[in-house]
Design a protein around this motif. Structure first.
Motif, PDB file in Angstrom:
ATOM      1  N   VAL A   1      43.902  36.830  42.282  1.00 58.55           N
ATOM      2  CA  VAL A   1      42.012  37.208  42.404  1.00 58.55           C
ATOM      3  C   VAL A   1      41.661  36.484  44.180  1.00 58.55           C
ATOM      4  CG1 VAL A   1      40.134  36.238  42.261  1.00 58.55           C
ATOM      5  CG2 VAL A   1      41.397  36.782  40.435  1.00 58.55           C
ATOM      6  N   ASN A   2      40.820  37.151  44.909  1.00 61.13           N
ATOM      7  CA  ASN A   2      40.503  36.986  46.356  1.00 61.13           C
ATOM      8  C   ASN A   2      41.479  36.608  47.060  1.00 61.13           C
ATOM      9  OD1 ASN A   2      37.719  37.293  45.865  1.00 61.13           O
ATOM     10  ND2 ASN A   2      37.681  35.547  44.611  1.00 61.13           N
ATOM     11  N   GLU A   3      41.929  34.732  47.466  1.00 59.88           N
ATOM     12  CA  GLU A   3      42.438  34.988  48.329  1.00 59.88           C
ATOM     13  C   GLU A   3      44.659  34.922  48.156  1.00 59.88           C
ATOM     14  OE1 GLU A   3      42.137  30.776  46.449  1.00 59.88           O
ATOM     15  OE2 GLU A   3      41.156  33.064  46.524  1.00 59.88           O
ATOM     16  N   VAL A   4      44.376  34.654  46.253  1.00 58.76           N
ATOM     17  CA  VAL A   4      45.621  35.259  45.978  1.00 58.76           C
ATOM     18  C   VAL A   4      46.611  36.793  46.770  1.00 58.76           C
ATOM     19  CG1 VAL A   4      47.715  35.228  44.322  1.00 58.76           C
ATOM     20  CG2 VAL A   4      45.174  33.437  44.055  1.00 58.76           C
ATOM     21  N   ILE A   5      47.252  36.658  46.900  1.00 55.56           N
ATOM     22  CA  ILE A   5      48.457  38.063  47.515  1.00 55.56           C
ATOM     23  C   ILE A   5      48.687  38.328  46.238  1.00 55.56           C
ATOM     24  CG2 ILE A   5      50.133  38.341  49.245  1.00 55.56           C
ATOM     25  CD1 ILE A   5      49.327  36.224  50.907  1.00 55.56           C
ATOM     26  N   CYS A   6      49.150  37.921  45.818  1.00 54.00           N
ATOM     27  CA  CYS A   6      50.123  38.281  44.700  1.00 54.00           C
ATOM     28  C   CYS A   6      50.519  37.217  43.796  1.00 54.00           C
ATOM     29  CB  CYS A   6      51.604  39.367  45.117  1.00 54.00           C
ATOM     30  SG  CYS A   6      52.857  38.604  46.063  1.00 54.00           S
ATOM     31  N   HIS A   7      51.067  37.883  42.601  1.00 54.53           N
ATOM     32  CA  HIS A   7      52.058  36.940  41.774  1.00 54.53           C
ATOM     33  C   HIS A   7      51.536  36.210  40.711  1.00 54.53           C
ATOM     34  CE1 HIS A   7      56.153  38.290  44.238  1.00 54.53           C
ATOM     35  NE2 HIS A   7      55.519  39.822  43.177  1.00 54.53           N
ATOM     36  N   GLY A   8      49.329  36.731  41.161  1.00 56.63           N
ATOM     37  CA  GLY A   8      49.144  35.185  40.592  1.00 56.63           C
ATOM     38  C   GLY A   8      49.200  35.455  38.878  1.00 56.63           C
ATOM     39  N   ILE A   9      49.276  34.663  38.172  1.00 54.56           N
ATOM     40  CA  ILE A   9      49.513  34.646  36.655  1.00 54.56           C
ATOM     41  C   ILE A   9      47.774  34.548  35.681  1.00 54.56           C
ATOM     42  CG2 ILE A   9      50.777  32.387  35.104  1.00 54.56           C
ATOM     43  CD1 ILE A   9      52.314  31.412  37.062  1.00 54.56           C
ATOM     44  N   PRO A  10      47.798  35.030  35.147  1.00 55.60           N
ATOM     45  CA  PRO A  10      46.373  34.577  34.807  1.00 55.60           C
ATOM     46  C   PRO A  10      47.002  34.251  34.111  1.00 55.60           C
ATOM     47  CG  PRO A  10      47.592  36.800  34.192  1.00 55.60           C
ATOM     48  CD  PRO A  10      48.883  36.042  34.504  1.00 55.60           C
ATOM     49  N   ASP A  11      44.848  33.650  33.602  1.00 50.39           N
ATOM     50  CA  ASP A  11      44.439  32.212  33.213  1.00 50.39           C
ATOM     51  C   ASP A  11      43.879  32.396  32.570  1.00 50.39           C
ATOM     52  OD1 ASP A  11      42.826  32.330  35.330  1.00 50.39           O
ATOM     53  OD2 ASP A  11      44.340  31.067  36.213  1.00 50.39           O
ATOM     54  N   MET A  12      42.706  31.276  32.759  1.00 47.05           N
ATOM     55  CA  MET A  12      41.557  31.014  31.333  1.00 47.05           C
ATOM     56  C   MET A  12      40.197  31.191  32.688  1.00 47.05           C
ATOM     57  SD  MET A  12      42.131  31.135  28.825  1.00 47.05           S
ATOM     58  CE  MET A  12      41.279  31.230  27.487  1.00 47.05           C
ATOM     59  N   ARG A  13      40.411  31.245  34.106  1.00 44.41           N
ATOM     60  CA  ARG A  13      39.216  30.895  34.963  1.00 44.41           C
ATOM     61  C   ARG A  13      38.655  33.010  34.562  1.00 44.41           C
ATOM     62  NH1 ARG A  13      38.219  33.939  39.707  1.00 44.41           N
ATOM     63  NH2 ARG A  13      37.087  33.153  40.952  1.00 44.41           N
ATOM     64  N   PRO A  14      37.078  32.680  34.347  1.00 48.12           N
ATOM     65  CA  PRO A  14      36.608  33.998  33.988  1.00 48.12           C
ATOM     66  C   PRO A  14      36.297  33.847  36.134  1.00 48.12           C
ATOM     67  CG  PRO A  14      34.857  31.802  33.488  1.00 48.12           C
ATOM     68  CD  PRO A  14      35.961  31.428  33.916  1.00 48.12           C
ATOM     69  N   LEU A  15      36.244  35.988  36.154  1.00 44.27           N
ATOM     70  CA  LEU A  15      35.785  36.370  37.421  1.00 44.27           C
ATOM     71  C   LEU A  15      34.016  36.081  37.104  1.00 44.27           C
ATOM     72  CD1 LEU A  15      38.087  39.762  36.283  1.00 44.27           C
ATOM     73  CD2 LEU A  15      38.561  37.852  37.954  1.00 44.27           C
ATOM     74  N   GLN A  16      34.839  36.037  38.917  1.00 44.32           N
ATOM     75  CA  GLN A  16      33.037  35.913  39.145  1.00 44.32           C
ATOM     76  C   GLN A  16      32.474  36.689  39.908  1.00 44.32           C
ATOM     77  OE1 GLN A  16      33.100  31.989  41.073  1.00 44.32           O
ATOM     78  NE2 GLN A  16      34.104  30.833  39.333  1.00 44.32           N
ATOM     79  N   ASN A  17      31.364  37.334  40.331  1.00 39.59           N
ATOM     80  CA  ASN A  17      30.228  38.029  40.688  1.00 39.59           C
ATOM     81  C   ASN A  17      30.716  38.278  42.284  1.00 39.59           C
ATOM     82  OD1 ASN A  17      28.676  40.850  41.058  1.00 39.59           O
ATOM     83  ND2 ASN A  17      27.706  38.863  42.438  1.00 39.59           N
ATOM     84  N   GLY A  18      31.683  39.445  42.951  1.00 40.58           N
ATOM     85  CA  GLY A  18      31.708  39.161  44.357  1.00 40.58           C
ATOM     86  C   GLY A  18      33.408  38.954  44.323  1.00 40.58           C
ATOM     87  N   ASP A  19      33.973  39.016  43.240  1.00 39.90           N
ATOM     88  CA  ASP A  19      35.809  38.463  43.712  1.00 39.90           C
ATOM     89  C   ASP A  19      35.828  39.927  43.600  1.00 39.90           C
ATOM     90  OD1 ASP A  19      35.955  36.292  43.174  1.00 39.90           O
ATOM     91  OD2 ASP A  19      35.903  36.085  40.650  1.00 39.90           O
ATOM     92  N   ILE A  20      36.976  39.845  44.080  1.00 40.79           N
ATOM     93  CA  ILE A  20      38.431  41.021  44.136  1.00 40.79           C
ATOM     94  C   ILE A  20      39.229  40.613  42.858  1.00 40.79           C
ATOM     95  CG2 ILE A  20      36.943  42.152  46.031  1.00 40.79           C
ATOM     96  CD1 ILE A  20      40.238  41.274  47.477  1.00 40.79           C
ATOM     97  N   CYS A  21      39.617  41.554  42.758  1.00 37.67           N
ATOM     98  CA  CYS A  21      41.215  41.111  41.138  1.00 37.67           C
ATOM     99  C   CYS A  21      41.850  42.226  42.140  1.00 37.67           C
ATOM    100  CB  CYS A  21      40.170  41.027  40.335  1.00 37.67           C
ATOM    101  SG  CYS A  21      41.834  40.362  38.777  1.00 37.67           S
TER     102      CYS A  21
END
Length: 294
Positions: free
Chosen positions: A104-124
């Motif tokens: 999500v956003n500034e994460v380039i790759c290999h982000g681990i899915p977690d409990m943060r809800p996606l927010q309006n305006g994010d790129i995922c």
């Protein structure tokens, strides 16, 4: 959430049950630059895995929305894979804890899915690989969450164009693998963006990652020439600011050093006698990514 279960009836890669998640068959070939050309039957096996991987990503893409957690996207990917009798390749690969990567956003790759809800305006970005009857199929897309800024839209569009141009201009018999990065960096730099250097495209078939290594930046030293039957990914990561990355203490999540946005797209493809067959393309919508639908 807890580690998700894959029924024992589903064939799994060697690392799935290894206590350290080591892909022993891959590790044997570490440093080997020989690129195996797949025969017709092997390509057909890879084609099915790629088609199923695409179906799994499509399920996740439909679910991306404001308020949805990336853990929920992981559940959807996991269940979609298992429903198709696939093993979700990321799970336990070097002990990766989930069944897909969500960046999500500034994460380039290999982000681990977690409990943060996606927010309006994010790129995922959702990165899916499935293992089916001995073959891995690997792809990813960056998706818009709600209403996204023009700044983010422009970055995501350029990143998609980088992948498209690389496939169209480079992937055919006789092209040097090192050429791919020249095409990508030229297009990214023209818009003021930078190309991440730490992660590359890779060979893929019975192994998740193998030769060739396919860097996305210019003037690279990649070894090899494309030949019919070569199967690999191209997966440019394009950043709004600096190209440098740093890894979080979870030892997986790669983020931009300046906290600015990064986007990525990935396809698995095979070199044919006349050009390329993109095995993970959307059916009937060759090369139209989800963000263009929205």
């Amino acid at each position: 959430s807890n580690k998700r279960i894959v029924p024992p009836s589903i064939p799994r890669p060697d690392y799935a049950d290894h206590p350290e998640g080591y892909p022993l068959s891959e590790m044997k070939l570490k440093g080997n630059t020989y690129i195996r050309a797949l025969d017709h039957d092997e390509i057909e096996g890879l084609r099915v895995a790629c088609k199923l991987g695409r179906e799994v990503l499509d399920e996740a893409a439909k679910a991306v929305a404001v308020g949805v957690t990336t853990d929920e996207l992981d559940r959807i990917c996991h269940e979609a894979a298992v429903d198709r009798e696939c093993y979700p390749s990321p799970l336990n690969y070097y002990q990766f804890p989930k069944s897909c990567c969500t960046s999500v956003n500034e994460v380039i790759c290999h982000g681990i899915p977690d409990m943060r809800p996606l927010q309006n305006g994010d790129i995922c970005n959702v990165d899916v690989t499935v293992y089916f009857r001995g073959y891995h199929g690997d792809l990813n897309e960056t998706l818009f969450v709600g209403d996204v800024s023009d700044k983010a839209k422009n970055l995501v569009t350029n990143t998609w164009e980088c992948l498209e141009l690389a496939i169209k201009e480079c992937v055919k018999p006789g092209t040097k693998y090192r050429e791919v990065g020249n095409v990508i960096q030229k297009h990214a730099a023209a818009a003021g963006y930078s190309v991440v250097r730490s992660y590359c495209g890779h060979g893929i078939h019975k192994l998740f990652h193998c030769a060739p290594n396919v860097p996305h930046y210019a003037k690279n030293k990649a070894v090899g020439v494309m030949k019919p039957g070569h199967c690999f990914t191209i997966e440019p990561m394009i950043s709004e600011g600096v190209w440098g990355d740093t890894t979080w203490p979870d030892n997986w999540t790669s983020v931009t050093q300046d906290g600015k946005l990064s986007a990525q797209f990935e396809q698995t493809m095979v070199v044919t006698d006349t050009g390329v067959d993109v095995l993970t393309a959307r059916p009937g919508k060759r090369h139209v990514p989800y963000f263009m639908d929205s």
